[in-house]
Design an enzyme around this catalytic site. Structure first.
Site, PDB file in Angstrom:
ATOM      1  N   ARG A 109      20.284  21.926  31.843  1.00  0.00           N
ATOM      2  CA  ARG A 109      21.313  22.896  32.182  1.00  0.00           C
ATOM      3  C   ARG A 109      21.214  24.064  31.204  1.00  0.00           C
ATOM      4  O   ARG A 109      21.048  23.880  30.005  1.00  0.00           O
ATOM      5  CB  ARG A 109      22.713  22.271  32.116  1.00  0.00           C
ATOM      6  CG  ARG A 109      23.020  21.323  33.267  1.00  0.00           C
ATOM      7  CD  ARG A 109      23.150  22.076  34.580  1.00  0.00           C
ATOM      8  NE  ARG A 109      23.478  21.211  35.705  1.00  0.00           N
ATOM      9  CZ  ARG A 109      22.581  20.694  36.542  1.00  0.00           C
ATOM     10  NH1 ARG A 109      21.299  20.942  36.344  1.00  0.00           N
ATOM     11  NH2 ARG A 109      22.962  19.943  37.563  1.00  0.00           N
ATOM     12  N   ASP A 168      13.583  26.264  32.387  1.00  0.00           N
ATOM     13  CA  ASP A 168      13.637  26.272  33.843  1.00  0.00           C
ATOM     14  C   ASP A 168      15.065  26.532  34.307  1.00  0.00           C
ATOM     15  O   ASP A 168      15.329  26.628  35.502  1.00  0.00           O
ATOM     16  CB  ASP A 168      13.154  24.914  34.382  1.00  0.00           C
ATOM     17  CG  ASP A 168      13.109  24.861  35.895  1.00  0.00           C
ATOM     18  OD1 ASP A 168      12.406  25.708  36.489  1.00  0.00           O
ATOM     19  OD2 ASP A 168      13.775  23.990  36.489  1.00  0.00           O
ATOM     20  N   HIS A 200      14.362  27.402  38.008  1.00  0.00           N
ATOM     21  CA  HIS A 200      15.030  26.156  38.413  1.00  0.00           C
ATOM     22  C   HIS A 200      14.207  25.432  39.483  1.00  0.00           C
ATOM     23  O   HIS A 200      14.718  25.054  40.541  1.00  0.00           O
ATOM     24  CB  HIS A 200      16.443  26.449  38.942  1.00  0.00           C
ATOM     25  CG  HIS A 200      17.386  25.302  38.742  1.00  0.00           C
ATOM     26  ND1 HIS A 200      18.628  25.423  38.158  1.00  0.00           N
ATOM     27  CD2 HIS A 200      17.266  23.981  39.046  1.00  0.00           C
ATOM     28  CE1 HIS A 200      19.231  24.255  38.120  1.00  0.00           C
ATOM     29  NE2 HIS A 200      18.418  23.359  38.653  1.00  0.00           N
TER      30      HIS A 200
END
Length: 345
Positions: free
Chosen positions: A251, A275, A312
Site C-alpha cells: 500500500r 508499485d 499497481h
C-alpha cells in the site's frame, strides 16, 4: 456526472451487481467466470469505469450489491448513500479494506466481503522482479542496446547472494517473497506482530528496528492500518544502512514519499521500487500519456534514475484475475443464499 454503466442483463428478480473502477480485463474475466461457474445463480453484472464516490452512487440505484477496488471511496457518506439506494452488500475484489468504513457499514446493515488472497506468488514475483530490475538496471540496458550502446558504465549492480533481505509483513505474500529471496541465497529477516510458521522455515523474526538496521534490501508486504501508516518515515529511514534498496508492492501510504525523496537525495536509499503510491487514485489505471501529471511529489519522484515505478500491476496475472473473479462471486453467492461467508470483514 458519472458515465452510464453498461449492463450484461437486467431481468427482474435477479441479483444485480454494479462494478466500479473497472477496466476491460475486469469485464472480460468476471463475465467469463460468471457464465462458466455461476450461471444458475442469476447474477446480473453491471460495469462502470467510474470510481465509487458519493456522486457516483447514483449508478448503484436498484442494485443489490456493489463491487469495488482499492481506490474506491467506501467512507461513511458513501455507505449511507449506498444504503439509501438499496445496496446491501459491498464486494471488495482485493485483499485490503482500509478504504472501507466498517463501522458505518455495520450500522447500515451492509455486509462487506473481500478476497483475502489471490495468487500471492504473483505479487511476490513482481516485487522481486522490481528489485532485480532496479539493481541490475536491465530497463536501462534494454534501452541502451536498442540504440546501439553496449557500454556498461552506469549499470553496476550488486550480488544478492549473501546479502540480508528484510521482509516487513509475513502473511501469504510476504512468505512467498521470503522463499524467493532465500532461494537467491539471501539471509531473510522478518517483522510482523503475528508470527507465521511458514516464514520461519526460510527466515528469522527480529524486531523492526533490527530489520531496518541490518537489511540490504527491504520489501514491504503489510496491510495499511493506523499503526502502519507511514511506517517508512524519517525514523525508520534513519535506522537503515546507507544505500539500502526499498521495494513496496503493498500500500502506498506505508511509505512517506516526501521523506523517501530526501533519503534518495542523501544516498540513504540506494534504490526505490514502488508499485503503489499514496495518492495513486488520481493517476493509476488510466492513460495519462497525453496530459501532464499534476502531482508534484510523484513528478519529482519519477526524475530519479534509481527509482522504478509500476502502476499497481503486481497482482496482474491471468491466474490472479481468475481467482479474484471466482472468490468475489463465491462471496456473493454465499451472502445471497444466507450461507456462511468466510471472507466477511
Amino acid at each position: 456526472m458519472p458515465s452510464t454503466a453498461q449492463d450484461t442483463a437486467t431481468d427482474r428478480g435477479r441479483t444485480r451487481v454494479v462494478f466500479f473502477s473497472t477496466q476491460p480485463y475486469d469485464r472480460r474475466f468476471f463475465t467469463r467466470i460468471n457464465d462458466e461457474r455461476f450461471v444458475d445463480d442469476g447474477f446480473d453484472l453491471v460495469f462502470s469505469r467510474d470510481r465509487l464516490t458519493v456522486e457516483s452512487t447514483a449508478l448503484a440505484a436498484g442494485a443489490d450489491a456493489v463491487c469495488v477496488f482499492v481506490n474506491d471511496d467506501v467512507s461513511a457518506p458513501v455507505i449511507e448513500a449506498l444504503r439509501a439506494a438499496g445496496v446491501r452488500t459491498v464486494l471488495l475484489r482485493c485483499a485490503g479494506f482500509n478504504n472501507v468504513d466498517l463501522d458505518a457499514a455495520r450500522a447500515a446493515g451492509i455486509a462487506v466481503a473481500r478476497v483475502p488472497a489471490y495468487s500471492p506468488e504473483a505479487v511476490a514475483e513482481h516485487a522481486v522482479t522490481m528489485l532485480l530490475t532496479l539493481n541490475r538496471k536491465t530497463h536501462r540496458a534494454y534501452n541502451r542496446v536498442r540504440e546501439g550502446n553496449f557500454a556498461l558504465d552506469g549499470l553496476l549492480g550488486f550480488t544478492l547472494h549473501g546479502k540480508v533481505a528484510g521482509v516487513v509483513g509475513t502473511g501469504r505474500i510476504g512468505v512467498c517473497a521470503a522463499r524467493i529471496l532465500h532461494g537467491f541465497g539471501m539471509q531473510v529477516l522478518g517483522s510482523d506482530p503475528y508470527r507465521n510458521p511458514e516464514f520461519e522455515k526460510v527466515g528469522t523474526y527480529v524486531e523492526p528496528d533490527e530489520l531496518f538496521e541490518r537489511s540490504d534490501v527491504i520489501t514491504l508486504h503489510s496491510p495499511l492500518t493506523a499503526d502502519t501508516y507511514h511506517l517508512i518515515g524519517k525514523q525508520a529511514l534513519d535506522k537503515m544502512k546507507d544505500g539500502v534498496f526499498l521495494v513496496n508492492t503493498s500500500r502506498g501510504a506505508l511509505v512517506d514519499t516526501k521523506q523517501a525523496i530526501k533519503a534518495l537525495k542523501s544516498g540513504k536509499l540506494g534504490g526505490l521500487a514502488i508499485d503503489v503510491y499514496e495518492q495513486e487514485e488520481a493517476l493509476f489505471f488510466h492513460d495519462r500519456s497525453h496530459s501532464f501529471i499534476p502531482d508534484d511529489v510523484f513528478a519529482r519522484l519519477s526524475t530519479f534514475p534509481n527509482v522504478l515505478i509500476t502502476g499497481h500491476q503486481a497482482f496482474f496475472t491471468g491466474e490472479a484475475l481468475d481467482q479474484i473473479s471466482d472468490v468475489t462471486l463465491s462471496n456473493l453467492r454465499a451472502l445471497v443464499r444466507g450461507e456462511d461467508c468466510p471472507h466477511l470483514v
